[in-house]
Scaffold this motif. Structure first.
Motif, PDB file in Angstrom:
ATOM      1  N   ASP A 234       9.880  76.851 -37.740  1.00 35.76           N
ATOM      2  CA  ASP A 234      10.652  77.410 -36.626  1.00 35.76           C
ATOM      3  C   ASP A 234      10.699  76.419 -35.455  1.00 35.76           C
ATOM      4  OD1 ASP A 234      12.062  79.632 -35.311  1.00 35.76           O
ATOM      5  OD2 ASP A 234      10.282  79.677 -34.007  1.00 35.76           O
ATOM      6  N   LYS A 235       9.550  75.821 -35.190  1.00 38.81           N
ATOM      7  CA  LYS A 235       9.468  74.849 -34.091  1.00 38.81           C
ATOM      8  C   LYS A 235      10.363  73.635 -34.380  1.00 38.81           C
ATOM      9  CE  LYS A 235       6.031  72.249 -31.429  1.00 38.81           C
ATOM     10  NZ  LYS A 235       4.596  71.893 -31.335  1.00 38.81           N
ATOM     11  N   THR A 238      14.008  74.689 -34.162  1.00 39.12           N
ATOM     12  CA  THR A 238      14.382  74.855 -32.751  1.00 39.12           C
ATOM     13  C   THR A 238      14.664  73.494 -32.115  1.00 39.12           C
ATOM     14  OG1 THR A 238      13.023  76.835 -32.601  1.00 39.12           O
ATOM     15  CG2 THR A 238      13.645  75.792 -30.531  1.00 39.12           C
ATOM     16  N   ALA A 242      18.172  72.205 -30.664  1.00 33.95           N
ATOM     17  CA  ALA A 242      18.271  71.735 -29.278  1.00 33.95           C
ATOM     18  C   ALA A 242      18.925  70.348 -29.217  1.00 33.95           C
ATOM     19  CB  ALA A 242      16.892  71.676 -28.646  1.00 33.95           C
TER      20      ALA A 242
END
Length: 255
Positions: A234-235, A238, A242
């Motif tokens: 998930d990190k 993300t 971004a």
């Protein structure tokens, strides 16, 4: 004739003593039911009390014989004195034996009541185990919840052996005397069978819960690893989002 009258009183009292001995001391008693035992205790208590009430009559006979001896010629003394001595000795022995037998049966009755009390206490504990086993039959939740169920079962199983030892000793005391032996053996067999069955079931349940805890812990560990992996992905995703990275530009697993 005063001698005849005194001998009649002595004879009647001797007959009563002999009858009481045959009725309460020489007769074989069998106690196969609690009712028979309780009835025998009450019967002997009445006999003991009746014998004590005869003390007044024995004293009157004694006084009458002594008064007669004090006034009668010496030739009449010896026979009457011997008869009186025999009567007094027989009466005292009767009272002592009746009292002794009554006390013994009182203790036996108390022993039986105590046995019932211990059996009742242990059966209540077995009822608690039965309920606990049902409650832990299908424990839901994770390792912590299952562990709490195991702890509560183990606490209940840490039950002192004192009551069971008392049951064994009291039962042995009664059956050795042939008292309520069939009933006691029946009650003990039923109790011991139930005790053994629930003990075995409790041991099986403890092992089952221990295995469930181990499985739950392994599941928890696997889930934690999955969560950690997902959190890492998930990190990473993300960060890709971004940076406006195109899906085709990232590794296959991220796509």
């Amino acid at each position: 004739d005063k001698t005849v009258s005194l001998r009649k009183d002595l004879s009647e009292m001797h007959e009563w003593i002999t009858q009481a001995e045959e009725e309460y001391l020489e007769r074989d008693f069998e106690y196969k039911t609690p009712d028979e035992l309780q009835k025998a205790v009450e019967e002997l208590k009445r006999a003991k009390e009746e014998a004590l009430q005869k003390e007044v009559k024995v004293k009157l006979i004694t006084d009458s014989v002594n008064n007669f001896i004090a006034k009668a010629p010496p030739a009449a003394h010896e026979a009457l004195r011997k008869e009186l001595d025999v009567l007094i000795t027989s009466y005292q022995q009767l009272c002592s034996r009746l009292n002794g037998k009554w006390k013994t049966l009182e203790e036996v009755w108390a022993c039986w009541r105590e046995l019932l009390s211990y059996l009742d206490a242990e059966n209540k504990w077995l009822n608690e185990i039965e309920l606990k086993l049902k409650a832990t039959e299908n424990v839901q939740g994770g390792a912590e919840e299952i562990s709490e169920s195991l702890d509560s079962l183990e606490r209940l199983m840490r039950h002192p052996e004192d009551n069971r030892n008392q049951i064994r000793e009291l039962a042995q005391t009664l059956t050795d005397g042939g008292i309520l032996d069939e009933l006691i053996n029946e009650k003990l067999e039923k109790f011991n069978t139930r005790w053994e069955e629930l003990q075995q079931e409790a041991v099986r349940r403890q092992k089952s819960l221990e295995q469930s805890i181990q499985s739950a812990q392994e599941t928890d560990k696997t889930l934690r690893l999955i969560q950690e992996s997902l959190a890492g992905i998930d990190k990473q995703l993300t960060a890709y989002a971004a940076d406006r990275v195109d899906a085709a530009q990232v590794p296959q697993e991220a796509q």
